[in-house]
Enzyme design. Structure first.
Site, short mmCIF file in Angstrom:
data_model
loop_
_atom_site.label_atom_id
_atom_site.label_comp_id
_atom_site.label_asym_id
_atom_site.label_seq_id
_atom_site.Cartn_x
_atom_site.Cartn_y
_atom_site.Cartn_z
N ASP A 12 -68.58 20.21 -130.34
CA ASP A 12 -69.56 21.01 -131.07
C ASP A 12 -70.82 21.09 -130.21
O ASP A 12 -70.83 20.72 -129.02
CB ASP A 12 -69.80 20.47 -132.49
CG ASP A 12 -70.58 19.15 -132.51
OD1 ASP A 12 -70.91 18.62 -131.43
OD2 ASP A 12 -70.87 18.67 -133.63
N CYS A 69 -68.13 15.29 -130.40
CA CYS A 69 -69.23 15.75 -131.24
C CYS A 69 -70.31 14.68 -131.12
O CYS A 69 -70.30 13.89 -130.17
CB CYS A 69 -68.78 16.02 -132.68
SG CYS A 69 -68.17 14.59 -133.60
N THR A 71 -71.02 11.93 -132.91
CA THR A 71 -70.45 10.58 -133.02
C THR A 71 -69.01 10.50 -132.54
O THR A 71 -68.48 9.40 -132.37
CB THR A 71 -70.45 10.13 -134.49
OG1 THR A 71 -69.64 11.08 -135.23
CG2 THR A 71 -71.85 10.08 -135.06
N HIS A 102 -50.47 2.03 -126.35
CA HIS A 102 -49.84 1.51 -127.57
C HIS A 102 -49.67 2.56 -128.66
O HIS A 102 -48.71 2.48 -129.43
CB HIS A 102 -50.68 0.34 -128.13
CG HIS A 102 -50.51 -0.92 -127.35
ND1 HIS A 102 -50.91 -2.16 -127.83
CD2 HIS A 102 -50.00 -1.15 -126.11
CE1 HIS A 102 -50.63 -3.10 -126.93
NE2 HIS A 102 -50.10 -2.50 -125.87
N HIS A 137 -43.88 -0.32 -129.29
CA HIS A 137 -44.97 0.59 -129.66
C HIS A 137 -44.41 1.94 -130.12
O HIS A 137 -44.99 2.62 -130.97
CB HIS A 137 -45.95 0.76 -128.51
CG HIS A 137 -46.49 -0.54 -128.01
ND1 HIS A 137 -47.24 -1.37 -128.81
CD2 HIS A 137 -46.35 -1.18 -126.82
CE1 HIS A 137 -47.55 -2.47 -128.12
NE2 HIS A 137 -47.03 -2.38 -126.92
C1 RB5 Z 1 -73.85 17.39 -135.82
O1 RB5 Z 1 -75.19 17.22 -136.15
C2 RB5 Z 1 -73.09 16.11 -136.10
O2 RB5 Z 1 -72.94 15.91 -137.45
C3 RB5 Z 1 -71.72 16.16 -135.41
O3 RB5 Z 1 -71.91 16.35 -134.04
C4 RB5 Z 1 -70.86 14.92 -135.53
O4 RB5 Z 1 -71.57 13.76 -135.19
C5 RB5 Z 1 -70.09 14.77 -136.78
O5 RB5 Z 1 -69.25 13.87 -136.93
#
Ligand code: RB5
Length: 149
Positions: A12, A69, A71, A102, A137
């Site tokens: 993203d 993204c 996180t 695995h 596995h």
């Molecule tokens: C975008 O602000 C953020 O929510 C996205 O990049 C991600 O971390 C979502 O899981």
């Protein structure tokens, strides 16, 4: 004779720079790259980008995928809804190697707001350089596939 392996990447808006750096890094390692974007930094929605990369892997158009993204979590959740996809979020190289060896993960997810670029490259190397070990596995991965079916 070795066949060039194909890697698809998507992200993203939170991870465009890191995604492009990873694409260049993987290309330098000999991977054939399909970077499906986005290319511009407008706010976008991670589920559609996770699904798009996952569909490429599930269809056999790519051998592996790397998605990002902020996180790594949301795009991983979306990718794992596509049948045949096993995607894990990794913030360390050991986990990235283990999800290949695995779990036969076919997509790696990274949080661009979690790890810096140098660590991300180590995570990518660990994932791309590892191979699924099969054996016991394989039995366990087959159990995951049975749940999906
Ligand atoms: C975008 O602000 C953020 O929510 C996205 O990049 C991600 O971390 C979502 O899981």
């Amino acid at each position: 004779m070795t066949t060039t392996k194909r890697l698809v990447l998507s992200s993203d808006h939170a991870a465009i720079d890191l995604r492009q750096a990873i694409a260049a890094h993987a290309k330098a390692k000999g991977w054939e790259i399909e970077d499906i974007g986005p290319q511009t930094p407008e706010s976008t929605h991670y589920p559609k980008h996770g699904e798009a990369a996952a569909q490429k892997v599930a269809a056999g158009d790519a051998d592996l995928g790397i998605i990002l993204c902020g996180t790594g979590q949301g795009i991983m959740m979306a990718a794992n809804k596509v049948k045949g996809i096993r995607c894990g979020v990794c913030a360390d190289p050991f986990s990235a190697r283990m999800i290949r060896e695995h779990n036969d993960a076919n997509i790696l997810s990274i949080g661009a707001r979690v790890v810096g670029e140098s660590l991300a490259m180590e995570i990518v190397d660990a994932f791309l350089d590892a191979e699924f070990e099969g054996g016991r596995h394989g039995t366990r991965v087959d159990m995951i596939k049975a749940i999906e079916a």
